[in-house]
Design an enzyme around this catalytic site. Structure first.
Site, PDB file in Angstrom:
ATOM      1  N   ARG A 139       0.866  -1.184   0.000  1.00  0.00           N
ATOM      2  CA  ARG A 139       0.000   0.000   0.000  1.00  0.00           C
ATOM      3  C   ARG A 139       0.898   1.228   0.000  1.00  0.00           C
ATOM      4  NH1 ARG A 139       2.470   1.786   3.744  1.00  0.00           N
ATOM      5  NH2 ARG A 139       0.932   3.444   3.861  1.00  0.00           N
ATOM      6  N   GLY A 140       0.258   2.411  -0.102  1.00  0.00           N
ATOM      7  CA  GLY A 140       1.046   3.633  -0.245  1.00  0.00           C
ATOM      8  C   GLY A 140       1.159   3.942  -1.734  1.00  0.00           C
ATOM      9  N   ALA A 141       0.851   5.194  -2.104  1.00  0.00           N
ATOM     10  CA  ALA A 141       0.686   5.523  -3.528  1.00  0.00           C
ATOM     11  C   ALA A 141       1.871   5.127  -4.424  1.00  0.00           C
ATOM     12  CB  ALA A 141       0.359   7.007  -3.665  1.00  0.00           C
ATOM     13  N   ARG A 164      -7.519  -0.225  -6.629  1.00  0.00           N
ATOM     14  CA  ARG A 164      -7.761   0.855  -5.656  1.00  0.00           C
ATOM     15  C   ARG A 164      -7.953   2.163  -6.428  1.00  0.00           C
ATOM     16  NH1 ARG A 164      -4.249   1.051  -0.407  1.00  0.00           N
ATOM     17  NH2 ARG A 164      -6.159   2.025   0.325  1.00  0.00           N
ATOM     18  N   GLN A 214      -1.849   2.236  10.020  1.00  0.00           N
ATOM     19  CA  GLN A 214      -0.570   2.321   9.283  1.00  0.00           C
ATOM     20  C   GLN A 214       0.492   3.051  10.104  1.00  0.00           C
ATOM     21  OE1 GLN A 214      -3.554   2.918   7.925  1.00  0.00           O
ATOM     22  NE2 GLN A 214      -3.629   2.440   5.752  1.00  0.00           N
ATOM     23  N   ASP A 243      -2.057  10.796  -1.743  1.00  0.00           N
ATOM     24  CA  ASP A 243      -2.479   9.779  -2.716  1.00  0.00           C
ATOM     25  C   ASP A 243      -2.840  10.395  -4.047  1.00  0.00           C
ATOM     26  OD1 ASP A 243      -3.013   8.469   0.042  1.00  0.00           O
ATOM     27  OD2 ASP A 243      -2.831   6.879  -1.453  1.00  0.00           O
ATOM     28  N   ASN A 273      -5.401  12.274   1.044  1.00  0.00           N
ATOM     29  CA  ASN A 273      -4.464  11.412   1.774  1.00  0.00           C
ATOM     30  C   ASN A 273      -5.281  10.613   2.788  1.00  0.00           C
ATOM     31  OD1 ASN A 273      -1.713  10.530   2.268  1.00  0.00           O
ATOM     32  ND2 ASN A 273      -1.846  11.589   4.219  1.00  0.00           N
ATOM     33  N   LYS A 274      -4.610   9.769   3.521  1.00  0.00           N
ATOM     34  CA  LYS A 274      -5.259   8.873   4.480  1.00  0.00           C
ATOM     35  C   LYS A 274      -6.284   9.585   5.352  1.00  0.00           C
ATOM     36  CE  LYS A 274      -4.987   5.422   4.680  1.00  0.00           C
ATOM     37  NZ  LYS A 274      -6.004   4.662   3.927  1.00  0.00           N
TER      38      LYS A 274
HETATM   39  O1  MRU Z   1      -4.464   3.067   2.321  1.00  0.00           O
HETATM   40  P1  MRU Z   1      -2.993   3.289   2.184  1.00  0.00           P
HETATM   41  O2  MRU Z   1      -2.199   2.691   3.287  1.00  0.00           O
HETATM   42  O3  MRU Z   1      -2.497   2.874   0.817  1.00  0.00           O
HETATM   43  O4  MRU Z   1      -2.821   4.854   2.283  1.00  0.00           O
HETATM   44  C1  MRU Z   1      -1.530   5.411   2.215  1.00  0.00           C
HETATM   45  C2  MRU Z   1      -1.495   6.872   2.381  1.00  0.00           C
HETATM   46  O5  MRU Z   1      -2.489   7.520   2.560  1.00  0.00           O
HETATM   47  C3  MRU Z   1      -0.157   7.530   2.225  1.00  0.00           C
HETATM   48  O6  MRU Z   1      -0.053   8.648   3.045  1.00  0.00           O
HETATM   49  C4  MRU Z   1       0.049   7.961   0.763  1.00  0.00           C
HETATM   50  O7  MRU Z   1      -0.204   6.910  -0.110  1.00  0.00           O
HETATM   51  C5  MRU Z   1       1.407   8.488   0.525  1.00  0.00           C
HETATM   52  S1  MRU Z   1       2.620   7.224   0.529  1.00  0.00           S
HETATM   53  C6  MRU Z   1       4.140   7.902   0.194  1.00  0.00           C
END
Ligand code: MRU
Length: 350
Positions: A49-51, A93, A201, A242, A252-253
């Site tokens: 996970r994470g963009a 996603r 996370q 994201d 973002n999250k």
């Molecule tokens: O649902 P996730 O864990 O994929 O969400 C991740 C985030 O919101 C991060 O802050 C974002 O992707 C930036 S990662 C460098």
């Protein structure tokens, strides 16, 4: 191009091995994706996970798709199968734009070469492109780190939300990359990590990777952020993104928006660290960003333990949008930009 191996992912030439982030920090397990379907499931189920990490993973998924169909003699059929591969990977996603950015980049290489090269040669070029995306991501994060660390003073304490670290990228991280770069530059930086309900996370991943790197970290639950700010313990907030719209609104999250409001109230700078691949100039503003809603059990359960009455209604948006007026600056690999965002974002792409 050489195969790549980081903490987050390893490309072996035949498969993609991912650290299974669902089990961290209690167990270090790995999943081997041998085909593009495995990759799609791993993205959807949050193994990875994470963009930026999602983008690079999808690119390797595309390569696995090409390798699966490499013996097809008909180029039209090869293209059709890869179209399907792209479609399946892009449905995993919806919010992180890096997924679509990486897949479009792969498709471009495919379309530019399919007419004058053999399927074998094209597949090799696709593999090189995915590796390029992965290697570039690390370089980009280091540049974001360098640009962003100039905003921090020796002795600062930074609050971060979610995980925008090595685990959310191919390596090094964006928001955590800024912190890493400041520490590497000899600055004494401490971190407060929001636990980031419901998926944790922050508590599970950010704390784990920062402690592994020897960076002083304190965990708080999300509802403590305001009070910690009020007590004067935070000098800056740094988060990842994201998707950033053309006007600078930031998805973002979930919980990021609340942190931004709190930062504004307490006069604390709120920084977003993200690569250009996270900026989507096709999306005018935050209202147009698709926000993923995830399974309600992520809120009902903590690991395997149900915490609430079984039948309770749950709303589980995985992301929120922070309006651009709450963002002090966006830290990119090119430079740090501030308001007016629309003008400055468009300049980044010139
Ligand atoms: O649902 P996730 O864990 O994929 O969400 C991740 C985030 O919101 C991060 O802050 C974002 O992707 C930036 S990662 C460098």
């Amino acid at each position: 191009m050489e195969n790549i191996k980081t903490m987050t992912m390893e490309w072996t030439g035949k498969s993609l091995i991912l650290i299974d982030q669902r089990y961290l920090p209690l167990e270090e397990k790995y999943i081997e994706c041998k085909n593009f379907q495995d990759v799609a499931v791993s993205i959807k189920d949050m193994v990875v996970r994470g963009a930026p990490a999602i983008g690079a993973t999808a690119a390797f998924g595309f390569v696995l798709g090409a390798k699966e169909f490499i013996n097809i003699l008909d180029k039209k059929l090869f293209l059709k199968n890869l179209e399907k591969t792209k479609e399946i990977l892009s449905k995993t996603r919806p919010t992180a734009v890096n997924l679509f950015w990486a897949l479009n980049r792969m498709e471009k290489v495919l379309k530019e070469n399919i007419n004058n090269k053999t399927i074998n040669e094209v597949t090799k070029l696709l593999e090189d492109e995915a590796l390029k995306i992965a290697y570039e991501d690390i370089e980009i994060n280091k540049k974001i780190g360098k640009n962003g660390e100039a905003l921090l003073n020796d002795g600062d304490t930074v609050l971060t939300h979610c995980n925008a670290g090595a685990l959310a990228t191919v390596d090094y991280g964006t928001a955590l990359g800024v912190i890493r770069a400041a520490v590497e530059n000899g600055k004494n930086i401490k971190v407060y990590a929001d636990e980031t309900r419901p998926y944790l996370q922050g508590a599970r991943l950010t704390v784990w990777e920062l402690m592994k790197s020897g960076i002083k970290t304190t965990l708080i639950s999300d509802n403590m952020a305001g009070w910690v700010m009020k007590q004067g313990k935070i000098n800056a907030v740094i988060v990842g993104a994201d998707r950033i719209a053309k006007n600078g609104d930031v998805a973002n999250k979930i919980g990021t928006y609340s942190v931004a409001v709190l930062a504004k109230r307490h006069g604390i700078p709120f920084y977003v660290a993200a690569p250009l691949s996270t900026i989507d100039i096709e999306t005018k503003n935050g209202d147009e960003i698709p926000i993923e809603e995830r399974n309600s059990n992520e809120v009902r359960y903590c690991h395997k333990t149900r915490l609430v009455p079984e039948e309770v209604n749950v709303y589980n948006p995985a992301f929120d949008v922070t309006p651009n007026d709450l963002v002090t600056a966006i830290i990119t690999e090119k430079k740090v930009i501030r308001s007016p965002y629309e003008k400055n974002i468009l300049e980044l792409f010139k």
